[in-house]
Motif scaffolding. Structure first.
Motif, PDB file in Angstrom:
ATOM      1  N   ALA A  60       0.745  -1.112  -0.016  1.00 13.50           N
ATOM      2  CA  ALA A  60      -0.021  -0.296  -0.457  1.00 13.50           C
ATOM      3  C   ALA A  60       0.651   0.689   0.336  1.00 13.50           C
ATOM      4  O   ALA A  60       2.216   1.326   0.515  1.00 13.50           O
ATOM      5  CB  ALA A  60      -0.846  -0.546   1.052  1.00 13.50           C
ATOM      6  N   GLY A  61       0.354   2.058  -0.572  1.00 12.14           N
ATOM      7  CA  GLY A  61       1.372   3.526  -0.925  1.00 12.14           C
ATOM      8  C   GLY A  61       2.171   3.816  -1.817  1.00 12.14           C
ATOM      9  O   GLY A  61       2.904   4.671  -1.909  1.00 12.14           O
ATOM     10  N   VAL A  62       3.044   2.474  -2.275  1.00 12.84           N
ATOM     11  CA  VAL A  62       4.058   2.932  -3.024  1.00 12.84           C
ATOM     12  C   VAL A  62       3.631   3.481  -4.908  1.00 12.84           C
ATOM     13  O   VAL A  62       2.760   2.245  -5.530  1.00 12.84           O
ATOM     14  CB  VAL A  62       4.902   1.183  -3.263  1.00 12.84           C
ATOM     15  N   SER A  63       4.707   3.787  -5.124  1.00 12.98           N
ATOM     16  CA  SER A  63       4.147   4.401  -5.984  1.00 12.98           C
ATOM     17  C   SER A  63       4.750   3.427  -7.246  1.00 12.98           C
ATOM     18  O   SER A  63       5.546   2.996  -7.346  1.00 12.98           O
ATOM     19  CB  SER A  63       4.571   6.210  -6.731  1.00 12.98           C
ATOM     20  N   PRO A  64       4.190   3.941  -8.191  1.00 15.01           N
ATOM     21  CA  PRO A  64       4.720   3.075  -9.492  1.00 15.01           C
ATOM     22  C   PRO A  64       6.336   3.242  -9.729  1.00 15.01           C
ATOM     23  O   PRO A  64       6.707   2.284  -9.852  1.00 15.01           O
ATOM     24  CB  PRO A  64       3.722   3.316 -11.092  1.00 15.01           C
ATOM     25  N   LYS A  65       6.514   4.845  -9.954  1.00 11.92           N
ATOM     26  CA  LYS A  65       7.767   5.008 -10.087  1.00 11.92           C
ATOM     27  C   LYS A  65       8.939   4.438  -8.548  1.00 11.92           C
ATOM     28  O   LYS A  65      10.222   3.494  -9.143  1.00 11.92           O
ATOM     29  CB  LYS A  65       8.072   6.240 -10.031  1.00 11.92           C
TER      30      LYS A  65
END
Length: 139
Positions: A60-65
């Motif tokens: 949860a919360g990790v951006s694709p970048k």
């Protein structure tokens, strides 16, 4: 003074690693491993290979970048292996290498410790904040 072979120089350097020195490679590795996304990615992969999209949903919360950067750095360090299966669409799986599985044991232990002791930490924070507020009010 006798000259040393390259292997002897590497062995001596390995024995002289000091993580407390900023320029030491072990210090740099510890900085990478202490990143929260690294810990979560390695822990997630501890249950077995996962696709990129599955990792993104699990963490949860990790951006694709950030997920991409984290996976690339872990692959570069030999902790994660990336497998591309030619299909339509292309399938990409990530899994821990033997080195990564070894690290996973440590990081999962830290994650488990955090989950077990979070209430104690929250109580300690609340006590500290209350004491700090009281001390500031008295000055």
């Amino acid at each position: 003074m006798a000259t040393k072979t390259a292997a002897q120089r590497r062995e001596q350097a390995r024995m002289e690693y000091d993580a407390f020195l900023q320029a030491c490679p072990t210090n740099q590795l510890l900085a990478r491993l202490s990143d929260k996304w690294v810990s979560l990615v390695v822990a997630a992969l501890g249950s077995g290979p996962m696709r990129y999209s599955d990792l993104g949903r699990k963490i949860a919360g990790v951006s694709p970048k950030m997920l991409t950067q984290t996976l690339r750095s872990l692959e570069r360090d030999g902790i994660v292996a990336r497998t591309v299966t030619p299909s339509v669409p292309v399938r990409v799986d990530y899994e821990l290498t033997p080195l990564g599985r070894n690290l996973c044991n440590l990081l999962v232990a830290v994650k488990d410790w955090a989950e077990l002791h979070i209430e104690e930490v929250i109580e300690a924070r609340e006590r500290y904040d209350a004491e700090t507020s009281q001390a500031e009010a008295q000055t």
